[in-house]
Design an enzyme around this catalytic site. Structure first.
Site, PDB file in Angstrom:
ATOM      1  N   LYS A 197      67.396  47.566   5.440  1.00  0.00           N
ATOM      2  CA  LYS A 197      68.636  46.793   5.313  1.00  0.00           C
ATOM      3  C   LYS A 197      68.837  46.399   3.851  1.00  0.00           C
ATOM      4  O   LYS A 197      69.245  47.229   3.056  1.00  0.00           O
ATOM      5  CB  LYS A 197      68.601  45.636   6.297  1.00  0.00           C
ATOM      6  CG  LYS A 197      68.772  46.204   7.710  1.00  0.00           C
ATOM      7  CD  LYS A 197      68.470  45.296   8.841  1.00  0.00           C
ATOM      8  CE  LYS A 197      68.708  46.064  10.151  1.00  0.00           C
ATOM      9  NZ  LYS A 197      67.981  45.514  11.271  1.00  0.00           N
ATOM     10  N   GLU A 199      63.233  35.450  14.708  1.00  0.00           N
ATOM     11  CA  GLU A 199      63.757  36.073  13.494  1.00  0.00           C
ATOM     12  C   GLU A 199      63.951  34.943  12.481  1.00  0.00           C
ATOM     13  O   GLU A 199      64.030  33.776  12.869  1.00  0.00           O
ATOM     14  CB  GLU A 199      65.100  36.757  13.778  1.00  0.00           C
ATOM     15  CG  GLU A 199      64.973  37.940  14.720  1.00  0.00           C
ATOM     16  CD  GLU A 199      66.320  38.589  15.068  1.00  0.00           C
ATOM     17  OE1 GLU A 199      67.254  38.549  14.245  1.00  0.00           O
ATOM     18  OE2 GLU A 199      66.416  39.135  16.172  1.00  0.00           O
ATOM     19  N   SER A 234      70.434  38.461  13.496  1.00  0.00           N
ATOM     20  CA  SER A 234      71.324  39.588  13.234  1.00  0.00           C
ATOM     21  C   SER A 234      72.710  39.423  13.845  1.00  0.00           C
ATOM     22  O   SER A 234      73.686  39.896  13.282  1.00  0.00           O
ATOM     23  CB  SER A 234      70.697  40.879  13.732  1.00  0.00           C
ATOM     24  OG  SER A 234      70.408  40.787  15.099  1.00  0.00           O
ATOM     25  N   HIS A 264      66.736  40.726   8.226  1.00  0.00           N
ATOM     26  CA  HIS A 264      68.000  40.427   7.534  1.00  0.00           C
ATOM     27  C   HIS A 264      67.834  39.451   6.368  1.00  0.00           C
ATOM     28  O   HIS A 264      68.816  39.045   5.760  1.00  0.00           O
ATOM     29  CB  HIS A 264      69.031  39.885   8.530  1.00  0.00           C
ATOM     30  CG  HIS A 264      69.397  40.894   9.569  1.00  0.00           C
ATOM     31  ND1 HIS A 264      70.358  41.854   9.373  1.00  0.00           N
ATOM     32  CD2 HIS A 264      68.883  41.128  10.799  1.00  0.00           C
ATOM     33  CE1 HIS A 264      70.442  42.618  10.444  1.00  0.00           C
ATOM     34  NE2 HIS A 264      69.554  42.199  11.327  1.00  0.00           N
ATOM     35  N   ASP A 289      60.390  37.777  12.069  1.00  0.00           N
ATOM     36  CA  ASP A 289      61.060  39.035  11.716  1.00  0.00           C
ATOM     37  C   ASP A 289      62.098  38.736  10.626  1.00  0.00           C
ATOM     38  O   ASP A 289      63.089  38.048  10.868  1.00  0.00           O
ATOM     39  CB  ASP A 289      61.717  39.611  12.979  1.00  0.00           C
ATOM     40  CG  ASP A 289      62.415  40.951  12.732  1.00  0.00           C
ATOM     41  OD1 ASP A 289      62.838  41.207  11.587  1.00  0.00           O
ATOM     42  OD2 ASP A 289      62.553  41.725  13.696  1.00  0.00           O
ATOM     43  N   HIS A 322      65.807  40.170  18.553  1.00  0.00           N
ATOM     44  CA  HIS A 322      66.198  41.587  18.547  1.00  0.00           C
ATOM     45  C   HIS A 322      65.532  42.375  19.685  1.00  0.00           C
ATOM     46  O   HIS A 322      64.416  42.074  20.109  1.00  0.00           O
ATOM     47  CB  HIS A 322      65.763  42.178  17.200  1.00  0.00           C
ATOM     48  CG  HIS A 322      66.320  43.524  16.903  1.00  0.00           C
ATOM     49  ND1 HIS A 322      65.606  44.689  17.097  1.00  0.00           N
ATOM     50  CD2 HIS A 322      67.524  43.900  16.401  1.00  0.00           C
ATOM     51  CE1 HIS A 322      66.338  45.720  16.715  1.00  0.00           C
ATOM     52  NE2 HIS A 322      67.508  45.276  16.292  1.00  0.00           N
ATOM     53  N   ASN A 372      74.384  47.188   6.659  1.00  0.00           N
ATOM     54  CA  ASN A 372      73.316  46.229   6.351  1.00  0.00           C
ATOM     55  C   ASN A 372      72.740  46.457   4.955  1.00  0.00           C
ATOM     56  O   ASN A 372      71.698  45.912   4.611  1.00  0.00           O
ATOM     57  CB  ASN A 372      72.178  46.359   7.362  1.00  0.00           C
ATOM     58  CG  ASN A 372      72.631  46.100   8.785  1.00  0.00           C
ATOM     59  OD1 ASN A 372      73.400  45.184   9.032  1.00  0.00           O
ATOM     60  ND2 ASN A 372      72.172  46.914   9.709  1.00  0.00           N
TER      61      ASN A 372
HETATM   62  C1  LIG Z   1      67.387  46.183  12.417  1.00  0.00           C
HETATM   63  C2  LIG Z   1      66.340  45.302  13.010  1.00  0.00           C
HETATM   64  C3  LIG Z   1      65.105  45.812  13.410  1.00  0.00           C
HETATM   65  C4  LIG Z   1      64.830  47.271  13.437  1.00  0.00           C
HETATM   66  O1  LIG Z   1      64.600  47.774  12.162  1.00  0.00           O
HETATM   67  P1  LIG Z   1      64.809  49.342  11.892  1.00  0.00           P
HETATM   68  O2  LIG Z   1      64.100  49.553  10.615  1.00  0.00           O
HETATM   69  O3  LIG Z   1      66.266  49.571  11.809  1.00  0.00           O
HETATM   70  O4  LIG Z   1      64.184  50.060  13.035  1.00  0.00           O
HETATM   71  C5  LIG Z   1      64.151  44.917  13.829  1.00  0.00           C
HETATM   72  N1  LIG Z   1      64.393  43.595  13.894  1.00  0.00           N
HETATM   73  C6  LIG Z   1      65.594  43.077  13.544  1.00  0.00           C
HETATM   74  C7  LIG Z   1      65.811  41.612  13.647  1.00  0.00           C
HETATM   75  C8  LIG Z   1      66.604  43.924  13.106  1.00  0.00           C
HETATM   76  O5  LIG Z   1      67.803  43.423  12.803  1.00  0.00           O
END
Ligand SMILES: *Cc1c(COP(=O)(O)O)cnc(C)c1O
Length: 383
Positions: A237, A174, A178, A206, A203, A130, A44
């Site tokens: 990421k 999101e 993801s 990504h 969120d 997620h 990522n």
């Molecule tokens: C990776 C991810 C998380 C978690 O983030 P980390 O910093 O890896 O704990 C939360 N939400 C989404 C949509 C993700 O892809």
């Protein structure tokens, strides 16, 4: 113990037992496993920032100046000016009044949702959200309604039928998904949020560093920054580091500093991690060509696979090729591995049954040549 044995045997027999695979090195779009080097399509680190010399320097310098650990939680002595500086940057980057840093995306979602919602509230959440979002909702005790993936129409139906039974309601999605690599219709959801008097949380794990004019995310690109109370994302990421952020109002920040348990009861992120996060935000502004090239390559890759007749999803740097059956997906992944491409199968229960897929995550360091080679390989294997 019998339960554990039974579980392991069942997963194994179905070919679904997950195992950890250690890599000896991972850098700039390549990964070394078992003494062999592969082109890495699983990372990522979309902008290939994790090896950027400026980021490494920033982290090293902070470690020398402030030590390797933060020694305590933010509310005790773990709170440095560095943390506040990063939060100021987050607020400016995302165009909101305040920024709050969490120790990871997982902890941010757990802490924010469980602090905001309780038993008398409802959460309306995209079906593909997620696991950390779902865990946050579960922990909050709120009633969960899941709307069909990227379907404002279904969301409206659920709101129509249920909104008035609850005191407060929160809508969560999101922005870039993801597992499907597609993008939420934020404007439509914002309209519903206003019409049904809900809070909204997005969120951007990504999307951060990749979408929008300044690279702050998909919320910026769709022009809905001022309409969303909680804009969350990660440094782990596209930003090449670790930790997470929330962009929100000053009042919301103050509330969460006092109530989000994953914020209160965990040691502050180390100074080196905070300094790297700061430098990453500066780099996203300074080197926009990283995201431009990444997105151009992503369009090229997606279109090329489609032209070869493959079932491709998404409209981002995450490009899933749906292969449907578990056995076939594993076999393609194995063949690509033999040819030097590291792309892992994504299998149920991570994705719904019948939707097993190979998920390609592109990053800035990938060359056109590498993309052409993997397109060629996957076409040969599937035809
Ligand atoms: C990776 C991810 C998380 C978690 O983030 P980390 O910093 O890896 O704990 C939360 N939400 C989404 C949509 C993700 O892809």
């Amino acid at each position: 113990m019998e339960r554990i044995e039974g579980f392991l045997q069942e997963r194994e027999s179905k070919g679904l037992l997950r195992r950890l695979r250690p890599a000896s090195k991972r850098a700039n779009g390549k990964i070394a496993v078992n003494g062999r080097e592969f082109v890495d399509f699983c990372s990522n680190d979309y902008l290939s920032l994790s090896f950027h010399p400026d980021l490494i320097d920033a982290g090293n310098q902070a470690a020398r100046e402030y030590g390797t650990g933060s020694a305590a939680s933010r509310l005790l002595s773990g709170n440095l000016q560095l943390h506040h500086g990063l939060e100021r940057q987050v607020a400016d980057f995302k165009g909101r009044q305040a920024g709050l840093v969490f120790n990871s995306g997982y902890q941010a979602n757990l802490g924010i949702i469980s602090a905001l919602c309780g038993k008398s509230d409802a959460v309306f959440c995209d079906k593909l959200a997620h696991a950390s979002i779902l865990d946050g909702i579960r922990l909050s005790g709120a009633k969960l309604f899941r709307f069909r993936h990227n379907s404002p129409k279904h969301l409206q139906k659920l709101l129509d039928n249920n909104r008035d039974k609850f005191e407060n309601a929160l809508i969560i999605t999101e922005s870039v998904f993801s597992m499907d690599g597609d993008i939420a219709p934020l404007r439509d959801i914002v309209e519903l949020k206003a019409a049904y008097d809900c809070l909204m949380m997005v969120d951007e794990a990504h999307a951060t560093g990749i979408f929008g004019n300044t690279g702050s995310g998909e919320v910026e690109r769709q022009g809905v920054t001022d309409d969303i109370e909680l804009i969350m994302g990660t440094f782990s990421k596209g930003l090449g580091g670790f930790g997470a952020y929330l962009a929100c109002s000053g009042k919301m920040k103050e509330f969460l500093v006092n109530t989000a348990r994953s914020f209160i009861y965990s040691t502050a992120l180390p100074p080196s991690v905070i300094a790297a996060g700061s430098e990453a935000i500066r780099l996203v502004k300074r080197e926009p060509e990283r995201r431009t090239k990444l997105l151009e390559n992503s369009d090229y890759f997606r279109q090329s696979l489609q032209e070869k007749g493959l079932s491709v999803l998404g409209s981002s740097q995450i490009i899933p090729v749906v292969t449907a059956n578990i056995e076939l997906t594993r076999r393609i992944s194995g063949r690509l591995y033999e040819k030097g491409f590291y792309v892992l199968p994504i299998l149920p229960p991570t994705v719904p049954r019948g939707q097993a897929r190979l998920r390609f995550s592109l990053n800035y360091a990938h060359t056109k040549k590498q993309l052409d080679e993997v397109i060629d390989a996957i076409t040969k294997i599937t035809h």
